[in-house]
Write an enzyme that holds these catalytic residues in place. Structure first.
Site: not given
Length: 129
Positions: A58, A25
């Site tokens: 993300y 992430s």
């Protein structure tokens, strides 16, 4: 017809951490997410100004008002602390929506402090020799 436009951008934020063994992430200061309208777990594109790497991951929320930009997991190979990044999100919309849509662009100084926001990019002009 659907088209894809820039939704938001964090322009020239500085990487503060690069955590290879953390779950993949990019952790982003929660205040930055709010200002840019980026949702937690939203897909982001990251463009590394220092080395030209471009990759997708993300967003996850980091502690607010810390300036944290932590590239995690396998993506940690693509950004090191101190690297300048552009983090962008995109949205699909129909052409009628696109006529009125304005992106949110957030600009930063070298200490990851927000300097200003904009919803347009100035026209690029030819440089005189």
């Amino acid at each position: 017809m659907q088209i894809t436009l820039l939704k938001s951008k964090l322009h020239r934020v500085t990487t503060t951490h690069s955590e290879l063994d953390y779950e993949g992430s990019c952790a982003i200061d929660g205040h930055f997410l709010e200002v840019a309208g980026i949702r937690e777990y939203e897909q982001i594109q990251i463009y590394n100004v220092n080395n030209g790497n471009r990759f997708t991951t993300y967003a996850i929320r980091a502690e607010e008002n810390t300036g944290i930009i932590s590239v995690n997991g396998a993506a940690a190979h693509k950004a090191a602390p101190g690297d300048l990044l552009i983090i962008a999100t995109y949205a699909s919309m129909d052409e009628k929506e696109a006529e009125e849509f304005k992106p949110i662009m957030v600009y930063f100084d070298e200490k990851n402090q927000i300097t200003h926001t904009r919803n347009t990019i100035p026209k690029q002009m030819q440089q005189l020799a």
